[in-house]
Design a protein around this motif. Structure first.
Motif, short mmCIF file in Angstrom:
data_model
loop_
_atom_site.label_atom_id
_atom_site.label_comp_id
_atom_site.label_asym_id
_atom_site.label_seq_id
_atom_site.Cartn_x
_atom_site.Cartn_y
_atom_site.Cartn_z
N LEU A 64 0.81 -1.21 0.00
CA LEU A 64 0.00 0.00 0.00
C LEU A 64 0.85 1.27 0.00
O LEU A 64 0.55 2.22 -0.72
CB LEU A 64 -0.92 0.00 1.23
CG LEU A 64 -1.91 1.12 1.40
CD1 LEU A 64 -3.04 0.96 0.41
CD2 LEU A 64 -2.44 1.12 2.81
N GLY A 65 1.91 1.29 0.78
CA GLY A 65 2.62 2.53 1.01
C GLY A 65 3.98 2.67 0.36
O GLY A 65 4.56 3.75 0.39
N ARG A 66 4.53 1.60 -0.23
CA ARG A 66 5.86 1.69 -0.83
C ARG A 66 5.81 2.57 -2.08
O ARG A 66 5.00 2.33 -2.97
CB ARG A 66 6.37 0.30 -1.19
CG ARG A 66 7.75 0.25 -1.81
CD ARG A 66 8.83 0.72 -0.91
NE ARG A 66 9.07 -0.18 0.20
CZ ARG A 66 10.01 0.04 1.11
NH1 ARG A 66 10.79 1.09 1.02
NH2 ARG A 66 10.15 -0.79 2.10
N PRO A 67 6.65 3.59 -2.16
CA PRO A 67 6.66 4.44 -3.35
C PRO A 67 7.19 3.67 -4.56
O PRO A 67 8.03 2.78 -4.43
CB PRO A 67 7.59 5.58 -2.98
CG PRO A 67 8.25 5.21 -1.71
CD PRO A 67 7.55 4.06 -1.13
N ARG A 68 6.67 4.03 -5.73
CA ARG A 68 7.09 3.38 -6.97
C ARG A 68 7.78 4.42 -7.86
O ARG A 68 7.28 5.53 -8.03
CB ARG A 68 5.89 2.79 -7.69
CG ARG A 68 5.35 1.56 -6.97
CD ARG A 68 4.01 1.15 -7.52
NE ARG A 68 3.39 0.06 -6.80
CZ ARG A 68 2.93 0.10 -5.57
NH1 ARG A 68 3.03 1.19 -4.87
NH2 ARG A 68 2.37 -0.95 -5.00
N TYR A 69 8.91 4.00 -8.41
CA TYR A 69 9.71 4.89 -9.25
C TYR A 69 9.76 4.33 -10.66
O TYR A 69 9.71 3.11 -10.87
CB TYR A 69 11.13 5.03 -8.68
CG TYR A 69 11.15 5.70 -7.33
CD1 TYR A 69 11.12 7.08 -7.22
CD2 TYR A 69 11.18 4.94 -6.16
CE1 TYR A 69 11.14 7.70 -5.98
CE2 TYR A 69 11.20 5.56 -4.92
CZ TYR A 69 11.17 6.92 -4.83
OH TYR A 69 11.18 7.54 -3.62
N SER A 70 9.91 5.20 -11.62
CA SER A 70 10.03 4.81 -13.02
C SER A 70 11.41 4.19 -13.25
O SER A 70 12.42 4.76 -12.85
CB SER A 70 9.85 6.03 -13.91
OG SER A 70 10.08 5.69 -15.25
#
Length: 171
Positions: A64-70
């Motif tokens: 739910l909370g883990r940021p996602r990066y390109s």
């Protein structure tokens, strides 16, 4: 400006998740080390049954909370949900913290400390009851307001009539 808020949420979420994973790994390792050091038979079943919900919650909070990066340029795609939000997220953190406390108590005082985990269902029932009774009180006032508003004057009209002594007419 919105990107700055998303970046700060992403760093806060990542720090919170990394810290919680580290604490969980340390506590579980400590418990298992002490379990095998003192060769306590039968202590593994309550450990597995009572820590599975917290591990499931931690996995869910990770998703739910883990940021996602390109992967191409490393830019932020999604900051993740706010892990410090109130409501269900707050309750999930409470269960995780209580499980950590029970793990510490089981390390210090033995297997009888797992009985402390009974506080989680009691706390859930209390939260459910307080939410239900609050909603019930909120809905109780709605019936009275509907009955008194039909055909009667508003409070503003009543104040004007009281002050001036004459009835206010609207066209």
């Amino acid at each position: 400006m919105a990107q700055k808020a998303a970046k700060s949420l992403a760093t806060r979420n990542a720090a919170t998740l990394n810290r919680s994973h580290l604490i969980t790994a340390i506590l579980h390792s400590l418990f298992l080390f002490l379990h095998w050091l003192f060769n306590r038979p039968g202590a593994l079943l309550p450990y597995v049954l009572l820590t599975l919900p917290a591990l499931g919650i931690e996995f869910y909070l990770e998703r739910l909370g883990r940021p996602r990066y390109s992967p191409q340029d490393g830019s932020l795609k999604s900051a993740g949900e706010d892990l410090s939000a109130s409501g269900l997220t707050e309750y999930m953190w409470d269960v995780t913290y209580w499980t950590w406390g029970c793990l510490i108590a089981a390390c210090l005082f033995g297997d009888r400390a797992w009985w402390l985990y009974l506080a989680v269902p009691f706390w859930s029932v209390y939260l459910l009851w307080s939410t239900f009774s609050g909603m019930r009180k909120g809905f109780a006032g709605m019936g009275d307001a509907a009955e008194t508003s039909g055909g009667s004057t508003s409070k503003r009209q009543q104040k004007l009539e009281k002050r001036s002594g004459q009835r206010v007419q609207y066209r």
